[in-house]
Design an enzyme around this catalytic site. Structure first.
Site: not given
Ligand code: GTP
Length: 613
Positions: A470, A478, A487, A513
């Protein structure tokens, strides 16, 4: 469907070829036979054509008061060279003919008369030796048909003149055609030969009719073929009714005359029908006119001869004239359409003209306007039917070629379309299995394929490792740089992951992610090395955003199982356990500071044994 149509097409083409072949062979053999017969009939026979001088007397002879017999002597006989076109007729319905027959020592002497207009009695001395139709004492009679006559002559016939009493209310009176004397066998032999030669024409016409009709029935829209078939049947029937042998088959001259006459009256109608069927798109008005006129004439004559005293043979002279007008009108009126039809049109006009000329010659010789021409009409009929059948076959053959081309074109088109559809289907199936952003396997496709890998690993006891990772703080990326940069990061990680794995290894974007890789045949010694290498590669990814370089880290949970066959549950259960365990371990990495790989061995009893961190 196409295959069935193709088979039908092949069958039809085969039938066409057989029809053409049979027709040619049959026509050839029949004509050869009839020419042979004609030659044979022209050989000198033991019979003699009567060339003696004829005498005639208009009106009935007086009767001898004593014995109530015809008085041949107390009248004035006039000389004529032929017994047909007898001069000086006013409105007489009776003519008497007198002839002295030659003597040649025949054992069984008979007199043969090709045709008489109309009813006839033959006398020698006071004895009536032959009669066709009744002529009463007042000289009244009625039409009974136009058969040929064969008259038995008395033994001493040469000592006495032969007297013929002939009745006719028709424009012609007397005898027509050949008149000969000879032994019965020779005379009949001659008749049969001529009849058989005529029958061969009839059979050709009939065969052409049968073939046309069959083809017309097979190809439901074939109006021309059906009309040609009907005309051929009509002509064949007419030829048979006029054939010498028809009266041998059934001695009903009047019936056969009805058949011949009404078939003849229908000919222009059928010709018009054929023309209409051929010129489907531009129907010539004249053809309709001919069709209607023929129908009206036919109905009028049939009605008059059924319900009034009108004798249908009196319609012949009118019809002969009408026939000339109708056929000429048909050919001239349709010249434009025939021209547009190209070769078939030219052949069609040729066929109609041949028929017309031959029937005209027949007609003229019947009216004694020209010398007798043998089989003139029949040659025309045969030539016309064969021409129209040939046109039809050629036309049909051309259509078959066009149809074959069309079928081939359609088949090629269908093949191209099928290929396109198959490729589209493949693309769609691929799209359904792919993550739209990274083109990695999506979760559903991963689950399906992973299940197969896991069950194989259990069955063959191949080591198995599952890596779940992850991206760290992805939300911040983002938020800070925007989703498009996020992306790009996802795509870069996907590419790096794919490049780090072996061919056929399952690499999947498991969630937003989150990524998962199933490493088949990879044990707990090698899997951690791969995982560590991937982690380092991800660390090296640098996404340029304006002046800033975005760097990435990820947290990895790796589960290894070296002896899967010891697992007692199903493949689904094992996959579930592997994913749950990897998630748990990865979470531990997140908690303990991120950007690391934690490896655990999964024992068959589903216990996790942490190894390296
Ligand atoms: N750009 C983009 N963002 C995505 C996509 N799918 C999910 N996300 C973003 O991925 C982020 C996941 O955030 P969190 O689940 O809080 O995890 P994190 O910020 O990576 O924190 P940790 O996992 O704890 O390290 C969210 O802001 C989603 O909007 C995608 O297809 N494109």
């Amino acid at each position: 469907m196409l295959l069935r149509a193709n088979t039908q097409l092949e069958l039809y083409r085969f039938a066409n070829k057989v029809a053409a072949f049979v027709l040619i062979v049959f026509a050839y053999s029949c004509l050869t036979a009839s020419v042979g017969l004609a030659e044979e009939t022209s050989l000198p026979q033991e019979r003699q054509i009567i060339t003696s001088e004829w005498s005639y007397h208009w009106g009935d002879l007086p009767k001898d008061n004593l014995n109530n017999q015809w008085d041949y002597n107390n009248v004035q006989w006039k000389q004529t060279s032929t017994p047909g076109n007898i001069p000086g007729r006013t409105d007489e319905k009776i003519v008497w003919l007198k002839v002295d027959l030659p003597q040649k020592g025949w054992r069984d002497p008979y007199l043969f008369i090709t045709s008489a207009d109309l009813t006839i009695q033959a006398f020698q001395n006071d004895q009536k030796i032959y009669q066709f139709g009744n002529i009463d004492d007042q000289g009244n009679s009625k039409f009974e048909g136009w058969p040929w006559h064969i008259i038995r002559l008395p033994d001493n016939y040469q000592n006495h003149s032969l007297y013929l009493r002939i009745y006719s209310d028709y424009p012609y009176i007397g005898l027509s055609g050949e008149i000969s004397i000879g032994d019965r066998f020779d005379l009949l032999n001659e008749v049969y030969h001529r009849g058989i030669a005529g029958l061969s024409f009839t059979l050709i016409v009939l065969l052409a009719g049968v073939i046309s009709a069959i083809m017309g029935v097979i190809k439901k829209d074939r109006g021309a073929a059906i009309c040609t078939g009907l005309l051929s049947f009509n002509l064949a029937l007419m030829m048979f009714a006029e054939n010498e042998l028809s009266q041998v088959v059934w001695f009903e001259p009047l019936f056969w005359r009805y058949v011949a006459a009404f078939c003849y009256f229908l000919v222009p109608g059928f010709l018009a029908g054929i023309v209409l069927a051929w010129c489907k798109d531009k129907t010539p008005k004249v053809a309709f006119g001919v069709l209607i006129t023929t129908a009206l004439f036919f109905i009028t004559v049939a009605t008059l001869s059924t319900f009034t005293d009108f004798n249908f043979i009196n319609a012949y002279p009118y019809f002969d004239l009408l026939f000339i007008i109708l056929v000429l009108a048909l050919v001239l009126g349709c010249l434009k359409q025939f021209k547009e039809l190209g070769l078939p049109g030219i052949l069609m006009s040729f066929g109609i003209m041949t028929l017309f000329i031959s029937l005209l010659l027949d007609m003229l010789s019947a009216h004694d306007l020209i010398d007798w021409i043998g089989h003139a009409g029949q040659w025309g009929l045969v030539s016309f039917t064969l021409t129209s059948l040939a046109i039809y076959l050629v036309q049909d053959w051309k259509q078959q070629i066009a149809l074959t081309k069309l079928t081939e074109h359609l088949e090629a088109e269908v093949e191209v379309r099928t290929r396109e559809l198959q490729s589209n289907k493949k693309q769609l199936e691929q799209l359904a299995r792919e993550d739209f952003l990274t083109s990695l396997l999506n979760r559903r496709a991963f689950s399906e394929s992973a299940l197969i890998e896991v069950s194989n690993a259990i069955r063959f006891n191949h080591p198995l490792s599952l890596l779940l990772f992850d991206i760290d703080h992805f939300k911040e990326i983002n938020d800070q740089y925007g989703h498009s940069v996020g992306d790009k990061v996802l795509k870069a990680i996907a590419t790096t992951s794919k490049e780090s794995c072996r061919e056929g290894e399952l690499v999947c974007r498991f969630g937003g992610e989150e990524f998962v890789i199933l490493l088949h045949a990879t044990d707990s010694d090698y899997a951690p090395i791969l995982a560590e290498r991937l982690r380092e590669k991800i660390n090296k990814i640098a996404i340029q955003v304006d002046e800033t370089t975005v760097s990435i880290t990820a947290s990895f949970g790796l589960i290894c199982m070296n002896t899967p066959h010891q697992f007692e549950g199903s493949a689904e259960q094992l996959l579930e356990k592997l994913l749950a365990a990897a998630d748990k371990v990865m979470y531990e990495v997140k908690v303990s500071g991120r950007d690391a790989v934690k490896v655990c061995d999964l024992s068959p009893d589903i216990e996790l044994h942490a190894r390296v961190s």
